[in-house]
Design an enzyme around this catalytic site. Structure first.
Site, PDB file in Angstrom:
ATOM      1  N   ASP A   1      10.883  70.164  34.019  1.00  0.00           N
ATOM      2  CA  ASP A   1      10.331  69.454  34.905  1.00  0.00           C
ATOM      3  C   ASP A   1      10.578  68.737  35.449  1.00  0.00           C
ATOM      4  OD1 ASP A   1       7.910  72.208  34.732  1.00  0.00           O
ATOM      5  OD2 ASP A   1       6.548  70.257  34.685  1.00  0.00           O
TER       6      ASP A   1
ATOM      7  N   HIS B   1      10.701  67.814  29.985  1.00  0.00           N
ATOM      8  CA  HIS B   1      11.187  67.357  31.355  1.00  0.00           C
ATOM      9  C   HIS B   1      13.019  66.943  31.111  1.00  0.00           C
ATOM     10  CE1 HIS B   1       6.356  66.814  31.029  1.00  0.00           C
ATOM     11  NE2 HIS B   1       6.338  66.232  32.487  1.00  0.00           N
TER      12      HIS B   1
END
Length: 184
Positions: free
Chosen positions: A20, A166
Site C-alpha cells: 500500500d 507498505h
C-alpha cells in the site's frame, strides 16, 4: 454478491502479497526488482497523487504483471467522507491509474481499513470494484523493524491469506527478500 474480502479460498499454498501507499520513487523499484528476480507477482494499492507523480513506476508495475488497486487519491478515512468526497477520491484515482496503464482498476483498499458494509457495497455497485482488506497486518507502518515485519508475515501466512504491507517504508522493503525466500 460479496463486496469485500479479507482472505481467499485457494487450492494450494497461495497467498496474496499486497503493498500500500506507493509508488515510492526509490523503494518501489527496489521491491519490483526483488519480485522480478523471484518470479513473484504482487498487488499494489496505489495512492492516486503518488501514481500521478510517478507514472513510469506505475507503468512498470503493470508491465511486470502485478495487479494495481485503488487506495484513494490522498489516503483519507472513507467513513469520514461525504458521498461526493468519497466518489471524488475513488474516481480521480481510478481515472489516473487507467490513463497511465490503459486498463480499468478492478479492486480498491480503504485507507486504514476504515470502511463499512454499506461503503463496500456502494463501491462495488458504483465502480464495479471489489474491496480488498487483509488477514495479516505486520504493523510495518508502526514498527519500523525488518526482523519484526518478517516474523509477523511468516507467522500469519496461510493458504488464502492476504498480507498487508507498505512499499513506502525502507524497513518493510528490506524485510522482503527473506520474506519472499521463506514463503517460496
Amino acid at each position: 454478491q460479496k463486496a469485500s474480502y479479507s482472505s481467499c479460498r485457494v487450492e494450494g499454498p497461495y497467498i496474496a502479497m499486497t503493498f500500500d501507499d506507493g509508488p515510492h520513487p526509490v523503494l518501489t523499484p527496489r521491491l519490483l526488482d526483488m519480485l522480478k528476480a523471484r518470479g513473484i507477482r504482487a498487488t499494489f494499492f496505489l495512492i492516486g497523487e503518488n501514481a500521478a507523480e510517478y507514472p513510469d513506476i506505475v507503468r512498470r508495475i503493470a508491465a511486470e504483471g502485478h495487479e494495481i488497486g485503488n487506495h484513494t487519491w490522498n489516503h483519507p478515512q472513507l467513513t469520514k467522507l461525504n458521498p461526493a468526497a468519497l466518489r471524488a477520491e475513488i474516481d480521480r484515482t481510478s481515472s489516473t491509474i487507467a490513463e497511465i496503464v490503459g486498463k480499468p482498476v478492478l479492486i480498491m483498499r480503504p485507507p486504514y481499513g476504515a470502511t463499512s458494509d454499506y461503503i463496500n457495497h456502494w463501491i462495488n455497485r458504483e465502480f464495479g470494484m471489489k474491496v480488498i482488506l487483509w488477514s495479516v497486518d505486520p504493523l510495518d507502518w508502526k514498527y519500523r523493524n525488518s526482523a519484526r515485519v518478517e516474523r509477523q508475515i511468516l507467522a500469519g501466512a496461510r493458504p488464502g491469506a492476504i498480507i498487508l504491507s507498505h512499499d513506502i517504508h525502507a524497513t518493510t522493503v528490506a524485510a522482503m527478500p527473506d520474506v519472499f525466500d521463506s514463503l517460496l
